[in-house]
Design a protein around this motif. Structure first.
Motif, short mmCIF file in Angstrom:
data_model
loop_
_atom_site.label_atom_id
_atom_site.label_comp_id
_atom_site.label_asym_id
_atom_site.label_seq_id
_atom_site.Cartn_x
_atom_site.Cartn_y
_atom_site.Cartn_z
N GLN A 1 0.80 -1.22 0.00
CA GLN A 1 0.00 0.00 0.00
C GLN A 1 0.84 1.28 0.00
O GLN A 1 0.30 2.37 -0.20
CB GLN A 1 -0.93 0.01 1.22
CG GLN A 1 -1.95 -1.10 1.23
CD GLN A 1 -2.90 -1.03 0.05
OE1 GLN A 1 -3.35 0.03 -0.34
NE2 GLN A 1 -3.19 -2.17 -0.55
N ASP B 1 2.90 4.41 -1.05
CA ASP B 1 3.06 5.21 -2.26
C ASP B 1 4.31 6.08 -2.11
O ASP B 1 5.01 6.00 -1.10
CB ASP B 1 1.80 6.04 -2.56
CG ASP B 1 1.48 7.05 -1.47
OD1 ASP B 1 2.36 7.37 -0.64
OD2 ASP B 1 0.34 7.54 -1.46
N ALA B 2 4.59 6.89 -3.10
CA ALA B 2 5.82 7.69 -3.11
C ALA B 2 5.90 8.62 -1.89
O ALA B 2 6.97 8.79 -1.31
CB ALA B 2 5.91 8.49 -4.40
N GLU B 3 4.79 9.21 -1.51
CA GLU B 3 4.78 10.10 -0.35
C GLU B 3 5.11 9.34 0.93
O GLU B 3 5.82 9.86 1.80
CB GLU B 3 3.44 10.80 -0.21
CG GLU B 3 3.18 11.80 -1.30
CD GLU B 3 1.82 12.47 -1.18
OE1 GLU B 3 1.14 12.28 -0.15
OE2 GLU B 3 1.45 13.18 -2.12
N ASP B 4 4.62 8.11 1.06
CA ASP B 4 4.93 7.28 2.23
C ASP B 4 6.42 6.98 2.30
O ASP B 4 7.02 7.01 3.37
CB ASP B 4 4.15 5.96 2.21
CG ASP B 4 2.66 6.17 2.35
OD1 ASP B 4 2.24 7.12 3.04
OD2 ASP B 4 1.91 5.36 1.77
N TRP B 5 7.03 6.68 1.15
CA TRP B 5 8.47 6.37 1.11
C TRP B 5 9.28 7.54 1.64
O TRP B 5 10.20 7.37 2.41
CB TRP B 5 8.90 5.99 -0.31
CG TRP B 5 8.54 4.59 -0.65
CD1 TRP B 5 7.31 4.14 -0.99
CD2 TRP B 5 9.40 3.45 -0.63
NE1 TRP B 5 7.35 2.78 -1.21
CE2 TRP B 5 8.62 2.34 -1.00
CE3 TRP B 5 10.75 3.28 -0.36
CZ2 TRP B 5 9.15 1.07 -1.09
CZ3 TRP B 5 11.27 2.00 -0.46
CH2 TRP B 5 10.48 0.91 -0.81
#
Length: 48
Positions: A8, A10-14
């Motif tokens: 689940q 996404d780039a922002e979470d990374w």
């Protein structure tokens, strides 16, 4: 972290979690950065 949580992301979470920017793998509940490819693996990757 579960595998479902990993899927689940996404780039922002990374970015928010400070996860590695390179190639990574999910191993035993952790995200680990993989070493760069070299030798035969690199040659194959370049041809692909």
């Amino acid at each position: 972290m579960t595998f479902e949580d990993y899927l689940q992301l996404d780039a922002e979470d990374w970015v928010r979690l400070g996860l590695p920017e390179g190639r990574c793998a999910f191993v035993d509940g952790e995200i680990v950065e993989l070493p760069p490819e070299f030798g035969v693996s690199n040659a194959i990757a370049n041809k692909l």
